[in-house]
Design a protein around this motif. Structure first.
Motif, PDB file in Angstrom:
ATOM      1  N   GLY A 104       2.810   4.650  -4.086  1.00 20.05           N
ATOM      2  CA  GLY A 104       2.920   3.238  -3.725  1.00 20.05           C
ATOM      3  C   GLY A 104       1.750   2.699  -2.945  1.00 20.05           C
ATOM      4  O   GLY A 104       1.740   1.522  -2.593  1.00 20.05           O
ATOM      5  N   HIS A 105       0.727   3.537  -2.708  1.00 17.01           N
ATOM      6  CA  HIS A 105      -0.338   3.092  -1.823  1.00 17.01           C
ATOM      7  C   HIS A 105      -1.217   2.023  -2.462  1.00 17.01           C
ATOM      8  O   HIS A 105      -1.912   1.292  -1.765  1.00 17.01           O
ATOM      9  N   ALA A 106      -1.140   1.880  -3.786  1.00 18.44           N
ATOM     10  CA  ALA A 106      -1.880   0.810  -4.455  1.00 18.44           C
ATOM     11  C   ALA A 106      -1.065  -0.472  -4.538  1.00 18.44           C
ATOM     12  O   ALA A 106      -1.533  -1.470  -5.094  1.00 18.44           O
ATOM     13  N   HIS A 131      -1.677  -2.041  -0.306  1.00 21.49           N
ATOM     14  CA  HIS A 131      -2.759  -2.654  -1.069  1.00 21.49           C
ATOM     15  C   HIS A 131      -3.276  -3.896  -0.347  1.00 21.49           C
ATOM     16  O   HIS A 131      -4.498  -4.144  -0.295  1.00 21.49           O
ATOM     17  N   ARG A 132      -2.375  -4.687   0.210  1.00 26.08           N
ATOM     18  CA  ARG A 132      -2.781  -5.892   0.929  1.00 26.08           C
ATOM     19  C   ARG A 132      -3.603  -5.527   2.167  1.00 26.08           C
ATOM     20  O   ARG A 132      -4.628  -6.162   2.460  1.00 26.08           O
ATOM     21  N   LEU A 133      -3.176  -4.489   2.890  1.00 29.07           N
ATOM     22  CA  LEU A 133      -3.913  -4.055   4.069  1.00 29.07           C
ATOM     23  C   LEU A 133      -5.319  -3.596   3.698  1.00 29.07           C
ATOM     24  O   LEU A 133      -6.307  -3.939   4.369  1.00 29.07           O
ATOM     25  N   ILE A 134      -5.430  -2.821   2.622  1.00 24.62           N
ATOM     26  CA  ILE A 134      -6.749  -2.354   2.182  1.00 24.62           C
ATOM     27  C   ILE A 134      -7.626  -3.540   1.791  1.00 24.62           C
ATOM     28  O   ILE A 134      -8.817  -3.600   2.145  1.00 24.62           O
ATOM     29  N   SER A 135      -7.057  -4.501   1.065  1.00 24.01           N
ATOM     30  CA  SER A 135      -7.820  -5.681   0.643  1.00 24.01           C
ATOM     31  C   SER A 135      -8.325  -6.468   1.845  1.00 24.01           C
ATOM     32  O   SER A 135      -9.454  -6.982   1.844  1.00 24.01           O
TER      33      SER A 135
END
Length: 257
Positions: free
Chosen positions: A79-81, A86-90
């Motif tokens: 689920g990490h994508a 995903h929002r945090l990474i973006s």
């Protein structure tokens, strides 16, 4: 309009059984034996044996040396994508890239799941060499800057759960003096410590706060001093850039909630 019978029309009992096991283990701190799982789900041990075996073989569940079963991070990693990771990474990546350019150092973003830390994003510095850590790496709570930040901002109860060494079925105790160090991390708002893994590296770590005020991630720079250039930021300047970056990512996370 769908009825209860319509909802049962396409039942998949084996899938339901596997999901029941995962949901049960996800809410259990110490793992469960096969007999305990069967009792909790009102099934016989033989009935769930094959399902447990498949979940272990597919790495969704691990079997401990004490013959207990516990959920792994595989679902988390799958689920990490997806949001919210995903929002945090973006949100973090543009800030991390700017930091790496300004500080001429690598940096990485770490999240915490129970007693395991996972690197979810990493950016190299602009030079041809870096001290970096691979995305997906699992790192320690006790002897890393990221771990110290998570521990420092956790409540006493949360910290006890985070320190629980589920894989070995025992509790990972804090080294002498760590409690005082964590108090210092809370007071100053960051960790600055020599790396316990790589000689000559200084771990600089700062918290990323979520909309509810808790630490949702840690931004870490494995700082190494350049010997071939004199005009690069040293530790104080790099730490200042790191704190600015962590505050910006925290603000982006709060505004997007």
């Amino acid at each position: 309009m769908a009825t209860e019978d319509d909802g049962d029309r396409y039942r998949a009992p084996a899938l339901d059984k596997g999901l029941d096991i995962l949901e049960l283990l996800a809410g259990t701190a110490d793992g469960l034996s096969q007999a305990e799982i069967a009792k909790a789900l009102d099934r016989t041990p033989n009935e769930i044996y094959r399902m447990l075996d498949r979940l272990v073989r597919r790495d969704y569940v691990r079997r401990t040396p004490e013959d207990r079963y516990e959920i792994t991070l595989k679902l988390f990693e799958l689920g990490h994508a997806r949001p919210p990771t995903h929002r945090l990474i973006s949100q973090a990546m543009p800030v991390m890239r700017r930091f790496a350019l300004q500080a001429e150092q690598a940096c990485h973003l770490v999240v915490q799941d129970r007693n395991i830390l996972v690197v979810i994003a990493q950016v190299d510095g602009p030079g041809y060499w870096n001290v970096s850590i691979r995305v997906g790496s699992r790192i320690s709570l006790i002897n890393t800057g990221s771990g110290h930040v998570f521990l420092a901002y956790a409540s006493a109860e949360e910290r006890a759960l985070m320190l629980e060494e589920r894989r070995l079925g025992s509790v990972e105790t804090m080294p002498r003096g760590l409690e005082a160090r964590l108090e210092g991390v809370r007071e100053q708002g960051y960790e600055n410590m020599p790396s316990a893994q790589t000689a000559g590296v200084q771990n600089l770590s700062a918290p990323i706060f979520g909309p509810l005020g808790g630490v949702i991630a840690v931004l870490t720079c494995p700082y190494s001093q350049r010997l071939d250039k004199l005009d690069v930021p040293h530790v104080p300047q790099t730490l200042s850039l790191l704190l600015q970056s962590s505050r910006e990512i925290s603000q982006r996370s709060t505004l997007s909630a």
